[in-house]
Design a protein around this motif. Structure first.
Motif, PDB file in Angstrom:
ATOM      1  N   TRP A   1       8.980  40.018  12.050  1.00  0.00           N
ATOM      2  CA  TRP A   1       8.791  40.692  10.763  1.00  0.00           C
ATOM      3  C   TRP A   1       9.919  40.313   9.809  1.00  0.00           C
ATOM      4  O   TRP A   1      10.996  39.927  10.230  1.00  0.00           O
ATOM      5  N   GLY A   2       9.624  40.408   8.517  1.00  0.00           N
ATOM      6  CA  GLY A   2      10.604  40.040   7.500  1.00  0.00           C
ATOM      7  C   GLY A   2      10.548  38.561   7.166  1.00  0.00           C
ATOM      8  O   GLY A   2       9.817  37.778   7.799  1.00  0.00           O
ATOM      9  N   ASN A   3      11.320  38.146   6.178  1.00  0.00           N
ATOM     10  CA  ASN A   3      11.279  36.779   5.670  1.00  0.00           C
ATOM     11  C   ASN A   3      12.571  36.002   5.908  1.00  0.00           C
ATOM     12  O   ASN A   3      12.723  34.885   5.410  1.00  0.00           O
ATOM     13  N   ASP A   4      13.507  36.557   6.642  1.00  0.00           N
ATOM     14  CA  ASP A   4      14.804  35.905   6.838  1.00  0.00           C
ATOM     15  C   ASP A   4      14.689  34.694   7.763  1.00  0.00           C
ATOM     16  O   ASP A   4      13.992  34.737   8.778  1.00  0.00           O
ATOM     17  N   THR A   5      15.389  33.626   7.420  1.00  0.00           N
ATOM     18  CA  THR A   5      15.550  32.469   8.297  1.00  0.00           C
ATOM     19  C   THR A   5      16.992  31.983   8.165  1.00  0.00           C
ATOM     20  O   THR A   5      17.692  32.327   7.209  1.00  0.00           O
TER      21      THR A   5
END
Length: 286
Positions: free
Chosen positions: A76-80
Motif C-alpha cells: 500500500w502507498g506510493n513510496d519507492t
C-alpha cells in the motif's frame, strides 16, 4: 553529516505473527488490525550523507518478486526508493554503500533487481559496496528450515557474484565502535544470527536504526516479541539491555517498520522502559 529517511514501500503483516504469544486484545491497542488481522508495516530505510559517501541502510522488498508473492503482503502507498532518493536530489547510482541489517527479504530485497532482459539478476546499486557480516552471511546462505522462506537466494547470491560484497568485522562483546562505515554497530542474535543495529552519532544525538530489534512502538514491552524471531528468549534479553541503555543515554530510535511513528525516545517507568516522546524525521534531521 546529513540524514534522510528513504521510504521503500509499505506493506501489511499478520498481527498475530508480529506479536507472537501476546493476545490480540493487548497488541491491537497500539497496532490496530484490519478485517483480515493484518497490521500496517513500513520499510523505512535511512540514507547517511557523510563526506563523499552515501550510505543506505536497508533497501526494503524491492520489486522483482512475483505478483503472487506480493499478494501475501498487501502493498500500500506510493513510496519507492527511487522517488524517495529523488526527493533529496539523489539517485541509485550515487549510493556508495548499502548496509544490510540482515538478509531477510523485507530488508535486502531492493538491493538486487532483474537485468534488462529479465534473464538474471544484477545489483540495483551498481556503484555501491554491499555490507553484511560473515556469520550472518553463512546463516543466510545455509538457512535453517524455519527461516528459509525469508532468505531468498535471488536477493543474496547476486551480491557475492557481483564482487561488490564486503563484510564488517565481528565484535568483541556485542558492539563494534566506529565501524568501517563510520558508525557503531550493536549485534543481536535473537531475531536472526548477527543482526546489526547501526548507532549513528548525529550532531549531539545518537540515532539507533532499530531494524527488527524493535519493529514498532507496540513492541516496547519486553514480552512483545515477534513470532518470526528464532530465539525469542534471547530477543527479550537483548531488547531489555538495549532499551535500558537507550533510556539512560536518551537514544533516538529510528523505527524501520512502524508505519505511523518514525522516531521515538524512551524512559524508565515502574512498568519498565516505555515511550517518552515521538518525533518525525523532520523534527530530528532538519
Amino acid at each position: 553529516m546529513n540524514l534522510y529517511p528513504i521510504n521503500s514501500g509499505n506493506f501489511k503483516l499478520d498481527g498475530g505473527a508480529m506479536f507472537g504469544v501476546v493476545p490480540k486484545a493487548l497488541w491491537q491497542r497500539t497496532n490496530p488490525a484490519d478485517a483480515n488481522n493484518m497490521i500496517d508495516i513500513a520499510a523505512r530505510c535511512l540514507l547517511i550523507e557523510e563526506g563523499n559517501r552515501l550510505i543506505l541502510i536497508d533497501t526494503g522488498m524491492g520489486n522483482k518478486q512475483s505478483d503472487k508473492f506480493f499478494g501475501y503482503y498487501h502493498l500500500w502507498g506510493n513510496d519507492t526508493i527511487d522517488t524517495s532518493l529523488k526527493q533529496y536530489g539523489f539517485n541509485r547510482d550515487d549510493i556508495t554503500d548499502v548496509f544490510m541489517t540482515h538478509l531477510h527479504f523485507d530488508h535486502c530485497g531492493g538491493s538486487i533487481q532483474w537485468n534488462k532482459g529479465r534473464t538474471g539478476y544484477e545489483p540495483a546499486f551498481k556503484n555501491a559496496h554491499f555490507w553484511s557480516n560473515k556469520d550472518h552471511w553463512q546463516w543466510a546462505t545455509q538457512p535453517n528450515k524455519r527461516e528459509k522462506a525469508s532468505f531468498l537466494k535471488e536477493n543474496i547470491l547476486p551480491m557475492e557474484a557481483s564482487n561488490q560484497l564486503k563484510f564488517v568485522g565481528l565484535p568483541i562483546g556485542d558492539t563494534i565502535k566506529n565501524s568501517e562505515l563510520g558508525f557503531d554497530i550493536f549485534f543481536a542474535d535473537g531475531h536472526t544470527e548477527k543482526q546489526m543495529i547501526p548507532l549513528i552519532h548525529y550532531k549531539d544525538k545518537v540515532i539507533a536504526f532499530m531494524a527488527d530489534l524493535l519493529p514498532t512502538v507496540g513492541h516496547l514491552p519486553l514480552p512483545y516479541i515477534m513470532g518470526y524471531d528464532t530465539r525469542p528468549l534471547l530477543t527479550l534479553e537483548e531488547k531489555e539491555r538495549f532499551l535500558n541503555i537507550a533510556a539512560d543515554k536518551n537514544y533516538y530510535l529510528f523505527l524501520e517498520h512502524d508505519a505511523h511513528n518514525e522516531i521515538i525516545t524512551v524512559q524508565h517507568t515502574e512498568k519498565g522502559v516505555r515511550l517518552k516522546n515521538t518525533y518525525t524525521t523532520n523534527d530530528i534531521f532538519n
